[in-house]
Design a protein around this motif. Structure first.
Motif, PDB file in Angstrom:
ATOM      1  N   VAL A   6      43.352  67.562  45.615  1.00 44.00           N
ATOM      2  CA  VAL A   6      43.885  66.846  46.778  1.00 44.00           C
ATOM      3  C   VAL A   6      44.695  67.777  47.673  1.00 44.00           C
ATOM      4  CG1 VAL A   6      45.442  64.990  47.512  1.00 44.00           C
ATOM      5  CG2 VAL A   6      43.846  64.606  45.626  1.00 44.00           C
ATOM      6  N   ASN A   7      45.600  68.562  47.095  1.00 41.61           N
ATOM      7  CA  ASN A   7      46.447  69.445  47.914  1.00 41.61           C
ATOM      8  C   ASN A   7      45.638  70.477  48.673  1.00 41.61           C
ATOM      9  OD1 ASN A   7      48.868  68.227  47.416  1.00 41.61           O
ATOM     10  ND2 ASN A   7      49.442  69.588  45.763  1.00 41.61           N
ATOM     11  N   ILE A  10      43.773  68.678  51.568  1.00 42.23           N
ATOM     12  CA  ILE A  10      44.678  68.343  52.667  1.00 42.23           C
ATOM     13  C   ILE A  10      45.061  69.597  53.438  1.00 42.23           C
ATOM     14  CG2 ILE A  10      47.029  67.565  53.182  1.00 42.23           C
ATOM     15  CD1 ILE A  10      46.598  65.348  51.100  1.00 42.23           C
ATOM     16  N   LYS A  21      49.740  65.860  57.673  1.00 44.24           N
ATOM     17  CA  LYS A  21      49.754  65.129  56.402  1.00 44.24           C
ATOM     18  C   LYS A  21      50.666  63.919  56.530  1.00 44.24           C
ATOM     19  CE  LYS A  21      51.767  66.942  52.691  1.00 44.24           C
ATOM     20  NZ  LYS A  21      51.970  67.669  51.426  1.00 44.24           N
ATOM     21  N   SER A  24      51.557  62.737  50.182  1.00 42.34           N
ATOM     22  CA  SER A  24      50.823  62.992  48.939  1.00 42.34           C
ATOM     23  C   SER A  24      51.739  62.597  47.795  1.00 42.34           C
ATOM     24  CB  SER A  24      50.372  64.450  48.810  1.00 42.34           C
ATOM     25  OG  SER A  24      51.468  65.310  48.784  1.00 42.34           O
ATOM     26  N   THR A  25      51.145  62.161  46.695  1.00 43.29           N
ATOM     27  CA  THR A  25      51.944  61.716  45.557  1.00 43.29           C
ATOM     28  C   THR A  25      52.527  62.920  44.823  1.00 43.29           C
ATOM     29  OG1 THR A  25      50.027  61.733  44.086  1.00 43.29           O
ATOM     30  CG2 THR A  25      50.512  59.658  45.231  1.00 43.29           C
ATOM     31  N   ASN A  28      50.102  64.744  42.834  1.00 44.98           N
ATOM     32  CA  ASN A  28      49.034  65.395  43.604  1.00 44.98           C
ATOM     33  C   ASN A  28      47.658  64.818  43.310  1.00 44.98           C
ATOM     34  OD1 ASN A  28      50.838  67.242  44.875  1.00 44.98           O
ATOM     35  ND2 ASN A  28      50.897  68.392  42.973  1.00 44.98           N
ATOM     36  N   ASP A  29      47.612  63.503  43.031  1.00 45.18           N
ATOM     37  CA  ASP A  29      46.323  62.874  42.769  1.00 45.18           C
ATOM     38  C   ASP A  29      45.874  61.951  43.896  1.00 45.18           C
ATOM     39  OD1 ASP A  29      48.133  60.822  42.366  1.00 45.18           O
ATOM     40  OD2 ASP A  29      47.422  60.295  40.364  1.00 45.18           O
ATOM     41  N   ASP A  30      46.694  61.867  44.944  1.00 44.61           N
ATOM     42  CA  ASP A  30      46.380  60.991  46.062  1.00 44.61           C
ATOM     43  C   ASP A  30      47.137  61.509  47.282  1.00 44.61           C
ATOM     44  OD1 ASP A  30      45.408  58.788  47.472  1.00 44.61           O
ATOM     45  OD2 ASP A  30      46.985  57.451  46.782  1.00 44.61           O
ATOM     46  N   GLY A  31      46.510  61.441  48.457  1.00 41.75           N
ATOM     47  CA  GLY A  31      47.175  61.881  49.673  1.00 41.75           C
ATOM     48  C   GLY A  31      46.419  61.416  50.905  1.00 41.75           C
ATOM     49  N   GLU A  32      47.095  61.504  52.055  1.00 40.66           N
ATOM     50  CA  GLU A  32      46.492  61.039  53.302  1.00 40.66           C
ATOM     51  C   GLU A  32      46.828  61.968  54.454  1.00 40.66           C
ATOM     52  OE1 GLU A  32      47.857  57.049  54.000  1.00 40.66           O
ATOM     53  OE2 GLU A  32      46.718  56.250  52.315  1.00 40.66           O
TER      54      GLU A  32
END
Length: 56
Positions: A6-7, A10, A21, A24-25, A28-32
């Motif tokens: 994810v990182n 992004i 950005k 992100s959690t 690092n398993d989810d982000g937008e």
């Protein structure tokens, strides 16, 4: 979109297209990313597999 990292994903879109950005959690398993009125979301592939009964 489900991705391997994810990182890194992004960071690529931030650098290549200038999309900021949104978040992100800590895991690092989810982000937008923000694209004006639209948001692109990325999730780690194992997280996607956990969200579907038969995996992805």
């Amino acid at each position: 979109m489900y991705v391997e990292n994810v990182n890194d994903t992004i960071a690529f879109y931030e650098k290549a297209f200038g999309f900021p950005k949104k978040f992100s959690t800590p895991e690092n398993d989810d982000g937008e990313l923000i694209l004006g009125d639209t948001t692109i979301a990325f999730a780690f592939i194992p997280l996607g597999n956990a969200n579907f009964k038969r995996g992805m």
